[in-house]
Motif scaffolding. Structure first.
Motif, short mmCIF file in Angstrom:
data_model
loop_
_atom_site.label_atom_id
_atom_site.label_comp_id
_atom_site.label_asym_id
_atom_site.label_seq_id
_atom_site.Cartn_x
_atom_site.Cartn_y
_atom_site.Cartn_z
N TYR A 111 6.20 -14.74 8.88
CA TYR A 111 4.92 -14.73 8.17
C TYR A 111 4.73 -15.96 7.28
O TYR A 111 3.62 -16.39 7.05
CB TYR A 111 4.74 -13.44 7.36
CG TYR A 111 5.76 -13.22 6.28
CD1 TYR A 111 5.63 -13.80 5.03
CD2 TYR A 111 6.86 -12.40 6.50
CE1 TYR A 111 6.56 -13.59 4.05
CE2 TYR A 111 7.79 -12.17 5.52
CZ TYR A 111 7.63 -12.78 4.29
OH TYR A 111 8.56 -12.56 3.32
N GLY B 126 -4.12 -14.59 5.44
CA GLY B 126 -4.43 -13.37 6.17
C GLY B 126 -3.49 -13.14 7.34
O GLY B 126 -3.02 -12.02 7.57
N VAL C 157 -0.14 -12.07 5.93
CA VAL C 157 -0.17 -10.68 5.47
C VAL C 157 -0.11 -9.73 6.67
O VAL C 157 0.62 -8.74 6.66
CB VAL C 157 -1.42 -10.42 4.60
CG1 VAL C 157 -1.64 -8.95 4.36
CG2 VAL C 157 -1.29 -11.16 3.28
N LYS C 158 -0.87 -10.04 7.71
CA LYS C 158 -0.86 -9.19 8.90
C LYS C 158 0.52 -9.17 9.55
O LYS C 158 1.02 -8.11 9.95
CB LYS C 158 -1.92 -9.66 9.91
CG LYS C 158 -1.98 -8.77 11.13
CD LYS C 158 -3.08 -9.18 12.07
CE LYS C 158 -3.13 -8.22 13.25
NZ LYS C 158 -4.17 -8.56 14.19
N ARG D 206 2.84 -7.12 7.42
CA ARG D 206 2.52 -5.70 7.57
C ARG D 206 3.06 -5.15 8.90
O ARG D 206 3.69 -4.10 8.95
CB ARG D 206 1.00 -5.50 7.50
CG ARG D 206 0.56 -4.06 7.68
CD ARG D 206 -0.94 -3.91 7.51
NE ARG D 206 -1.73 -4.62 8.49
CZ ARG D 206 -1.97 -4.21 9.73
NH1 ARG D 206 -1.44 -3.08 10.17
NH2 ARG D 206 -2.72 -4.91 10.54
N MET E 93 -2.52 -0.40 7.52
CA MET E 93 -3.13 -1.21 6.46
C MET E 93 -3.15 -0.47 5.12
O MET E 93 -2.85 -1.06 4.08
CB MET E 93 -4.54 -1.65 6.86
CG MET E 93 -5.03 -2.79 6.00
SD MET E 93 -6.60 -3.49 6.53
CE MET E 93 -6.14 -4.30 8.02
N GLU F 4 -6.34 -9.73 4.40
CA GLU F 4 -5.82 -9.82 5.76
C GLU F 4 -6.83 -10.43 6.72
O GLU F 4 -6.47 -11.14 7.65
CB GLU F 4 -5.38 -8.44 6.27
CG GLU F 4 -4.74 -8.53 7.63
CD GLU F 4 -4.07 -7.26 8.08
OE1 GLU F 4 -4.31 -6.87 9.24
OE2 GLU F 4 -3.30 -6.66 7.31
#
Length: 82
Positions: free
Chosen positions: A3, A10, A13-14, A17, A24, A42
């Protein structure tokens, strides 16, 4: 993809995650920010508030300064203008 190598906050972050297998809403709870704010971050919609940016940075195991330098640095744009 790591990441920290993502092109945008964004995307980072995705990736974070998904690496943690969070939905989410769960990721927003872990980051301690409102779901709608997390979603905007995101989806790269607008600029997050500094408080939310700091909380996202902590979730990404980065400092706020690192996040700002990595994804909000406009030095490339300044160099193009010169």
């Amino acid at each position: 993809m790591n990441y920290k190598d993502a092109a945008t906050l964004g995307q980072a972050v995705k990736t974070w995650r998904e690496d943690h297998h969070y939905r989410m809403g769960d990721a927003a709870k872990v980051a301690n920010i409102p779901y709608a704010s997390f979603q905007r971050i995101e989806y790269d919609q607008g600029n997050p508030r500094i408080k939310n940016l700091a909380l996202i940075a902590r979730a990404l195991d980065m400092s706020t300064d690192e996040v700002i330098a990595r994804w909000f640095n406009d030095d490339d744009d300044k160099q193009k203008d010169q």
